[in-house]
Design an enzyme around this catalytic site. Structure first.
Site, mmCIF file in Angstrom:
data_model
loop_
_atom_site.group_PDB
_atom_site.id
_atom_site.type_symbol
_atom_site.label_atom_id
_atom_site.label_comp_id
_atom_site.label_asym_id
_atom_site.label_seq_id
_atom_site.Cartn_x
_atom_site.Cartn_y
_atom_site.Cartn_z
ATOM 1 N N CYS A 28 1.410 -1.959 15.677
ATOM 2 C CA CYS A 28 1.400 -1.712 14.227
ATOM 3 C C CYS A 28 0.847 -2.919 13.474
ATOM 4 C CB CYS A 28 2.829 -1.422 13.759
ATOM 5 S SG CYS A 28 2.957 -1.200 11.975
ATOM 6 N N CYS A 73 -1.319 5.945 9.938
ATOM 7 C CA CYS A 73 -0.070 5.293 10.370
ATOM 8 C C CYS A 73 -0.362 3.976 11.057
ATOM 9 C CB CYS A 73 0.657 6.141 11.401
ATOM 10 S SG CYS A 73 1.105 7.720 10.812
ATOM 11 N N SER A 85 11.528 6.389 15.342
ATOM 12 C CA SER A 85 10.340 5.922 16.070
ATOM 13 C C SER A 85 10.770 5.527 17.475
ATOM 14 C CB SER A 85 9.723 4.723 15.335
ATOM 15 O OG SER A 85 9.139 5.172 14.139
ATOM 16 N N LEU A 86 10.626 6.450 18.402
ATOM 17 C CA LEU A 86 11.142 6.226 19.754
ATOM 18 C C LEU A 86 10.080 5.601 20.662
ATOM 19 C CD1 LEU A 86 13.720 6.628 21.434
ATOM 20 C CD2 LEU A 86 12.799 8.837 22.163
ATOM 21 N N CYS A 138 3.255 8.698 1.044
ATOM 22 C CA CYS A 138 3.788 7.787 2.051
ATOM 23 C C CYS A 138 4.037 6.445 1.357
ATOM 24 C CB CYS A 138 2.777 7.650 3.189
ATOM 25 S SG CYS A 138 3.292 6.479 4.453
ATOM 26 N N CYS A 168 6.683 -6.448 7.360
ATOM 27 C CA CYS A 168 7.752 -5.847 8.155
ATOM 28 C C CYS A 168 8.188 -6.848 9.212
ATOM 29 C CB CYS A 168 7.252 -4.570 8.841
ATOM 30 S SG CYS A 168 8.546 -3.659 9.722
ATOM 31 N N CYS A 225 6.395 -4.233 15.826
ATOM 32 C CA CYS A 225 6.048 -3.309 16.909
ATOM 33 C C CYS A 225 4.615 -3.626 17.358
ATOM 34 C CB CYS A 225 6.171 -1.864 16.437
ATOM 35 S SG CYS A 225 7.857 -1.483 15.914
ATOM 36 N N GLU A 233 0.832 -1.196 0.000
ATOM 37 C CA GLU A 233 0.000 0.000 0.000
ATOM 38 C C GLU A 233 0.869 1.249 0.000
ATOM 39 O OE1 GLU A 233 -4.126 -1.485 1.955
ATOM 40 O OE2 GLU A 233 -2.681 -0.710 3.377
ATOM 41 N N GLY A 289 6.948 -1.538 6.185
ATOM 42 C CA GLY A 289 8.350 -1.938 6.184
ATOM 43 C C GLY A 289 9.267 -1.012 6.949
HETATM 44 N N1 SAH Z 1 9.448 1.109 10.180
HETATM 45 C C1 SAH Z 1 9.539 2.537 10.158
HETATM 46 C C2 SAH Z 1 8.566 3.224 9.204
HETATM 47 C C3 SAH Z 1 7.166 2.714 9.104
HETATM 48 S S1 SAH Z 1 6.080 3.058 10.450
HETATM 49 C C4 SAH Z 1 9.406 3.077 11.561
HETATM 50 O O1 SAH Z 1 9.198 2.307 12.484
HETATM 51 O O2 SAH Z 1 9.549 4.278 11.750
HETATM 52 C C5 SAH Z 1 5.780 4.787 10.407
HETATM 53 C C6 SAH Z 1 5.315 5.343 11.757
HETATM 54 O O3 SAH Z 1 3.986 4.922 12.085
HETATM 55 C C7 SAH Z 1 6.199 4.886 12.910
HETATM 56 O O4 SAH Z 1 6.497 5.949 13.760
HETATM 57 C C8 SAH Z 1 5.283 3.900 13.592
HETATM 58 O O5 SAH Z 1 5.642 3.690 14.913
HETATM 59 C C9 SAH Z 1 3.937 4.554 13.443
HETATM 60 N N2 SAH Z 1 2.824 3.654 13.743
HETATM 61 C C10 SAH Z 1 2.794 2.320 13.614
HETATM 62 N N3 SAH Z 1 1.604 1.830 14.014
HETATM 63 C C11 SAH Z 1 0.853 2.881 14.424
HETATM 64 C C12 SAH Z 1 -0.482 3.019 14.936
HETATM 65 N N4 SAH Z 1 -1.288 1.981 15.068
HETATM 66 N N5 SAH Z 1 -0.906 4.257 15.237
HETATM 67 C C13 SAH Z 1 -0.108 5.327 15.058
HETATM 68 N N6 SAH Z 1 1.137 5.261 14.565
HETATM 69 C C14 SAH Z 1 1.623 4.050 14.258
#
Ligand code: SAH
Length: 356
Positions: free
Chosen positions: A120, A336, A217-218, A106, A113, A117, A93, A162
């Site tokens: 996600c 996101c 992404s902290l 985006c 991936c 996390c 996507e 990813g």
């Molecule tokens: N893998 C990379 C880029 C893809 S995710 C990364 O981790 O940065 C892009 C952003 O979306 C990241 O900050 C991720 O933590 C956030 N994200 C993932 N799942 C989410 C959710 N359910 N709600 C809000 N942000 C989310």
């Protein structure tokens, strides 16, 4: 599977070299590159400034892989999600987000991936495969064509499906294609690479000639909290990431964005904000708070607006620049962390049917 090489995944230099070894002049490489990336033309027959003979030689040696648009959905806020099919049938996507105030694409870097996390949805797919540079840049090619934006300015965020630094080489190659003056000619300042913080990749990135903006992404200020959300934190902890960020060679006036997905009762307390502020003291940073985009299958809740605002205030009082990400495209699951392609694990028979 293919006997003709994919021209869309070649950098200009590679293209020039290939032409030379075929006995043609190198400068045709620029023309070809322009046709594909700048004008979005993928049929050699339409490349009218190339001789007939060269065009047929090219058609015999190369293919130009372009993702197919399978579905396009537009949210009430104008955000548009594209479901794209790759040559081998896998689905990814990409999302167009209008007026943020810039136009933003985006883009995905992998099918699925590996980072998993906890909040996600893409992580739930697991990693299926890396995208090629051609497939990464190809999303931009398809979106500009579909949206009639060939002449428009836009930003790119590598925040789709990813982890870009887990597909380092192809991601960097895609950036070289996207920034090439004969292609999209994007300024690296208009591109943001978002990473969970793979330190080996970050260190390599620090030495790249093409430097995108960096977002980390902290999501939590301590290893204990972060480790429960982001599995890779066990390998690369919070302190290591912050140290690497302090060393990262930033351009004048630029700052690293720290993304912080806010989860109710997990990382949204005032003491978390105070810890975060202490952690980021001395880092050229800005904080982007992302209230969770909830979905079935995500075992967390979105905090109240009040909680988010209080958290933001605490950071601002401590002189951090902070913004709260407005959620876009939630009604079409384009926000996101909501990108997921279900049912990718097909049987071999179905897989074959899709490829044919
Ligand atoms: N893998 C990379 C880029 C893809 S995710 C990364 O981790 O940065 C892009 C952003 O979306 C990241 O900050 C991720 O933590 C956030 N994200 C993932 N799942 C989410 C959710 N359910 N709600 C809000 N942000 C989310």
């Amino acid at each position: 599977m293919f006997d003709r090489h994919d021209l869309a995944e070649m950098e200009l230099g590679e293209l020039e070299q290939a032409l030379e070894s075929m006995g043609h002049a190198r400068f045709h490489g620029r023309q070809l590159f322009q046709w594909v990336h700048k004008r979005g033309v993928t049929d050699f027959a339409d490349m009218t400034d190339l001789g007939r003979e060269l065009r047929s030689a090219l058609a015999a040696a190369f293919r130009i892989a372009t993702p197919d648009v399978i579905r396009r959905e537009t949210s009430s806020d104008g955000t548009t999600k594209f479901l794209l099919r790759l040559e081998d049938g896998h689905l990814i996507e990409s999302v167009y987000i209008p007026d943020t105030p810039a136009q933003t694409f985006c883009v995905s870097t992998q099918v699925g991936c590996a980072m998993k996390c906890g909040f996600c949805l893409t992580g739930k797919m697991g990693i299926i495969r890396n995208l090629t540079a051609g497939e990464i840049a190809g999303q931009v090619r398809v979106l500009t064509r579909e949206l009639g934006m060939l002449q428009s300015r836009f930003n790119i965020v590598l925040m789709g499906m990813g982890e870009p630094l887990h597909n380092y080489d192809e991601t960097m190659k895609a950036l070289r294609i996207l920034t090439d003056e004969y292609g999209f000619a994007m300024s690296p300042r208009r591109i943001t690479l978002s990473t969970v913080g793979l330190l080996s990749g970050l260190e390599k990135l620090a030495r790249e000639p093409i430097m995108p903006n960096l977002a980390i992404s902290l999501h939590a200020p301590t290893d204990e909290q972060r480790g429960a959300l982001v599995p890779i934190n066990k390998k690369y902890g919070v302190a290591d990431i912050i140290e690497a960020c302090k060393r990262f060679p930033l351009k004048r006036r630029s700052r690293i964005t720290f993304e912080y997905v806010m989860l109710a009762g997990v990382n949204d307390r005032p003491e978390d904000a105070r810890r975060l502020a202490r952690l980021l003291a001395g880092v050229k940073s800005k904080v982007n708070l992302i209230p969770l985009n909830a979905a079935a299958g995500i075992p967390f809740d979105r905090p109240s607006d009040e909680t988010v605002n209080r958290f933001a205030e605490i950071l601002a009082e401590r002189h951090l620049t902070v913004s709260v990400r407005k959620s876009r495209g939630r009604d079409i699951r384009a926000a996101c962390g909501q990108l997921i392609v279900e049912g990718q694990k097909r049987s071999a028979g179905q897989q074959l049917a899709v490829t044919m």
